[in-house]
Design a protein around this motif. Structure first.
Motif, PDB file in Angstrom:
ATOM      1  N   UNK A  42      31.372 -78.591  15.179  1.00  0.00           N
ATOM      2  CA  UNK A  42      29.849 -78.477  15.069  1.00  0.00           C
ATOM      3  C   UNK A  42      28.908 -79.342  15.481  1.00  0.00           C
ATOM      4  N   UNK A  43      29.777 -80.529  15.576  1.00  0.00           N
ATOM      5  CA  UNK A  43      29.522 -81.822  16.139  1.00  0.00           C
ATOM      6  C   UNK A  43      29.721 -81.869  17.282  1.00  0.00           C
ATOM      7  N   UNK A  44      30.194 -81.613  18.650  1.00  0.00           N
ATOM      8  CA  UNK A  44      30.244 -81.172  19.491  1.00  0.00           C
ATOM      9  C   UNK A  44      29.509 -80.047  20.122  1.00  0.00           C
ATOM     10  N   UNK A  45      29.211 -79.110  18.958  1.00  0.00           N
ATOM     11  CA  UNK A  45      27.688 -78.071  19.548  1.00  0.00           C
ATOM     12  C   UNK A  45      26.474 -78.887  19.782  1.00  0.00           C
ATOM     13  N   UNK A  46      26.505 -79.429  18.384  1.00  0.00           N
ATOM     14  CA  UNK A  46      25.315 -80.409  17.642  1.00  0.00           C
ATOM     15  C   UNK A  46      24.423 -80.724  19.187  1.00  0.00           C
ATOM     16  N   UNK A  47      25.688 -81.458  19.938  1.00  0.00           N
ATOM     17  CA  UNK A  47      25.156 -83.097  20.591  1.00  0.00           C
ATOM     18  C   UNK A  47      24.935 -81.674  22.425  1.00  0.00           C
ATOM     19  N   UNK A  48      26.141 -80.987  22.835  1.00  0.00           N
ATOM     20  CA  UNK A  48      25.787 -79.456  23.793  1.00  0.00           C
ATOM     21  C   UNK A  48      24.385 -79.223  23.655  1.00  0.00           C
ATOM     22  N   UNK A  49      24.055 -79.013  22.420  1.00  0.00           N
ATOM     23  CA  UNK A  49      22.389 -78.307  22.470  1.00  0.00           C
ATOM     24  C   UNK A  49      21.510 -79.748  23.388  1.00  0.00           C
ATOM     25  N   UNK A  50      21.039 -80.932  22.499  1.00  0.00           N
ATOM     26  CA  UNK A  50      20.360 -81.875  22.686  1.00  0.00           C
ATOM     27  C   UNK A  50      20.710 -82.069  23.717  1.00  0.00           C
ATOM     28  N   UNK A  51      21.969 -82.362  24.553  1.00  0.00           N
ATOM     29  CA  UNK A  51      22.126 -82.979  26.345  1.00  0.00           C
ATOM     30  C   UNK A  51      21.600 -81.379  26.932  1.00  0.00           C
ATOM     31  N   UNK A  52      21.722 -80.312  26.729  1.00  0.00           N
ATOM     32  CA  UNK A  52      20.890 -78.775  27.561  1.00  0.00           C
ATOM     33  C   UNK A  52      19.537 -79.715  27.995  1.00  0.00           C
ATOM     34  N   UNK A  53      19.294 -79.284  26.301  1.00  0.00           N
ATOM     35  CA  UNK A  53      17.188 -80.197  27.222  1.00  0.00           C
ATOM     36  C   UNK A  53      17.126 -81.205  27.310  1.00  0.00           C
ATOM     37  N   UNK A  54      18.066 -81.972  27.301  1.00  0.00           N
ATOM     38  CA  UNK A  54      17.952 -83.566  28.130  1.00  0.00           C
ATOM     39  C   UNK A  54      17.901 -83.357  29.226  1.00  0.00           C
ATOM     40  N   UNK A  55      18.515 -82.272  30.172  1.00  0.00           N
ATOM     41  CA  UNK A  55      18.474 -82.359  31.459  1.00  0.00           C
ATOM     42  C   UNK A  55      16.923 -81.651  31.863  1.00  0.00           C
ATOM     43  N   UNK A  56      16.362 -80.979  30.438  1.00  0.00           N
ATOM     44  CA  UNK A  56      14.949 -80.274  31.009  1.00  0.00           C
ATOM     45  C   UNK A  56      13.812 -81.666  30.338  1.00  0.00           C
ATOM     46  N   UNK A  57      14.095 -82.347  29.428  1.00  0.00           N
ATOM     47  CA  UNK A  57      13.084 -83.240  28.732  1.00  0.00           C
ATOM     48  C   UNK A  57      13.045 -84.164  29.120  1.00  0.00           C
ATOM     49  N   UNK A  58      12.618 -85.421  28.269  1.00  0.00           N
ATOM     50  CA  UNK A  58      12.762 -86.958  28.427  1.00  0.00           C
ATOM     51  C   UNK A  58      12.968 -86.804  26.937  1.00  0.00           C
ATOM     52  N   UNK A  59      13.413 -86.714  25.667  1.00  0.00           N
ATOM     53  CA  UNK A  59      13.150 -86.998  24.324  1.00  0.00           C
ATOM     54  C   UNK A  59      13.083 -87.777  23.405  1.00  0.00           C
ATOM     55  N   UNK A  60      12.860 -88.664  22.546  1.00  0.00           N
ATOM     56  CA  UNK A  60      12.588 -89.403  21.832  1.00  0.00           C
ATOM     57  C   UNK A  60      12.847 -89.664  20.640  1.00  0.00           C
ATOM     58  N   UNK A  61      14.267 -88.800  20.003  1.00  0.00           N
ATOM     59  CA  UNK A  61      15.000 -88.244  19.335  1.00  0.00           C
ATOM     60  C   UNK A  61      15.241 -87.144  18.681  1.00  0.00           C
ATOM     61  N   UNK A  62      16.229 -86.943  17.550  1.00  0.00           N
ATOM     62  CA  UNK A  62      17.044 -85.585  17.160  1.00  0.00           C
ATOM     63  C   UNK A  62      15.621 -86.188  15.911  1.00  0.00           C
ATOM     64  N   UNK A  63      15.354 -84.325  15.345  1.00  0.00           N
ATOM     65  CA  UNK A  63      15.324 -84.137  13.800  1.00  0.00           C
ATOM     66  C   UNK A  63      15.658 -83.260  13.709  1.00  0.00           C
ATOM     67  N   UNK A  64      17.024 -82.976  12.913  1.00  0.00           N
ATOM     68  CA  UNK A  64      17.825 -82.524  11.763  1.00  0.00           C
ATOM     69  C   UNK A  64      17.153 -81.677   9.910  1.00  0.00           C
ATOM     70  N   UNK A  65      17.965 -80.513  10.430  1.00  0.00           N
ATOM     71  CA  UNK A  65      17.590 -80.250   8.941  1.00  0.00           C
ATOM     72  C   UNK A  65      18.431 -79.047   8.457  1.00  0.00           C
ATOM     73  N   UNK A  66      19.445 -79.911   7.254  1.00  0.00           N
ATOM     74  CA  UNK A  66      20.909 -79.699   7.128  1.00  0.00           C
ATOM     75  C   UNK A  66      21.170 -78.558   5.586  1.00  0.00           C
ATOM     76  N   UNK A  67      22.115 -78.180   5.582  1.00  0.00           N
ATOM     77  CA  UNK A  67      22.437 -77.945   3.707  1.00  0.00           C
ATOM     78  C   UNK A  67      23.142 -79.012   3.206  1.00  0.00           C
ATOM     79  N   UNK A  68      22.699 -78.719   2.410  1.00  0.00           N
ATOM     80  CA  UNK A  68      24.040 -79.565   1.076  1.00  0.00           C
ATOM     81  C   UNK A  68      22.547 -81.491   0.838  1.00  0.00           C
ATOM     82  N   UNK A  69      23.592 -82.163   0.332  1.00  0.00           N
ATOM     83  CA  UNK A  69      22.632 -83.635  -0.354  1.00  0.00           C
ATOM     84  C   UNK A  69      23.162 -84.562   0.725  1.00  0.00           C
ATOM     85  N   UNK A  70      21.781 -84.984   0.907  1.00  0.00           N
ATOM     86  CA  UNK A  70      22.000 -86.455   2.523  1.00  0.00           C
ATOM     87  C   UNK A  70      21.073 -87.701   1.777  1.00  0.00           C
ATOM     88  N   UNK A  71      22.124 -87.797   2.377  1.00  0.00           N
ATOM     89  CA  UNK A  71      21.321 -89.301   1.831  1.00  0.00           C
ATOM     90  C   UNK A  71      20.610 -89.932   3.084  1.00  0.00           C
TER      91      UNK A  71
END
Length: 300
Positions: A42-71
């Motif tokens: 899963x983490x490798x897939x998430x990184x691939x998604x972000x890096x693919x977007x970085x080829x086209x856009x200058x990104x200022x952050x990553x926002x995530x919605x995830x299942x479960x209890x989060x700190x």
């Protein structure tokens, strides 16, 4: 210069993702299948998604919605529903090599934040979101702030027991809100009655055609959803309860829930308005972005 963010909404079946600006306008989006869990992919897939977007856009952050209890400060996930690769992991540390600020929150909290930011609860200080899907999730706003509870566990409405007997050890499996009032429960009930597999869309279509099994399954579903909603009204007395999840696209659902709450205790509807969520499939992404912007001090 307009800032852009990679926004990811992680579910058990798919990862919905996009590049958004600070007003939640989508510049580009896509859907990726969630990998089989247990292979640590899963983490490798998430990184691939972000890096693919970085080829086209200058990104200022990553926002995530995830299942479960989060700190939300540390990024540690105590449990993660169907996406077990995330459980017991610190997401911010795992994605640190992206070199971007990362913020994440529970998926239904993100739905709730989306409704507060740009949806049906913009003018509400006290409201609740119920998300009916494979289970029942929830988000709670009290006095203008999202209430998280200890370990981020607030809003686990699906664990409420709507029915009980003396077999307490199995009450949660048989009589919880999730076991009776989720879309999964509706589909399982209808499939058993009809003796073949159906989808949620099939059930509503067959009910419109007068199919008795579909109608009976929907009756049970509406009753459970109404009882759970009435319980929340009497516990929290919010201004609104907003019902979301895929089933909320069916306008008949909220109507039937209101009708049944009136039968349970009519004054409850004088306390709380019961409506559908404004956002559908985009809710998790919009709320995740809002959470990112508030945590980073960009929005107050």
């Amino acid at each position: 210069m307009m800032k852009r963010y990679a926004v990811l909404d992680i579910g058990g079946g798919t990862i919905k993702h996009a590049v958004m600006d600070e007003q939640a306008e989508t510049l580009k989006s896509g859907i990726t299948k969630t990998p089989v869990q247990g292979m640590n992919a899963t983490f490798a897939i998430l990184k691939d998604i972000v890096r693919e977007y970085q080829k086209e856009y200058t990104l200022n952050g990553v926002a995530m919605s995830v299942p479960g209890a989060v700190e939300i400060v540390t990024g540690y996930i105590h449990f993660a529903g169907a996406v077990t690769d995330l459980m017991g992991r610190n997401v911010k540390e795992e994605l640190n090599d992206l070199g971007l600020p990362i913020e994440l929150d529970n998926d239904v909290n993100c739905v709730t934040l989306a409704e507060k930011w740009k949806g049906s609860a913009m003018d509400c200080d006290n409201f609740v979101c119920i998300a009916a899907g494979t289970g029942i999730g929830g988000g709670i706003f009290i006095n203008g702030k999202l209430y998280r509870g200890r370990l981020g566990m607030a809003g686990e409405f699906g664990l409420m027991a709507l029915r009980f007997d003396n077999k307490l050890e199995t009450v949660m499996q048989r009589g919880s809100f999730s076991a009776l009032g989720s879309t999964r429960a509706l589909v399982e009930d209808a499939s058993v009655r009809m003796d073949f597999a159906v989808t949620g869309e099939d059930i509503f279509r067959l009910a419109d055609q007068g199919n008795s099994d579909a109608l009976a399954a929907l009756e049970n579903f509406y009753d459970a959803l109404a009882i759970g909603t009435a319980n929340l009204i009497h516990v929290l007395a919010p201004e609104k309860i907003l019902i979301g999840g895929g089933v909320s696209a069916q306008t008949v659902v909220v109507k039937e829930v209101r009708n049944r709450i009136a039968r349970i205790r009519k004054p409850a509807l004088d306390i709380t308005e019961v409506e559908s969520c404004s956002f559908k499939n985009e809710a998790g992404k919009v709320g995740a972005l809002y959470h990112f912007l508030t945590m980073q001090g960009i929005l107050s």
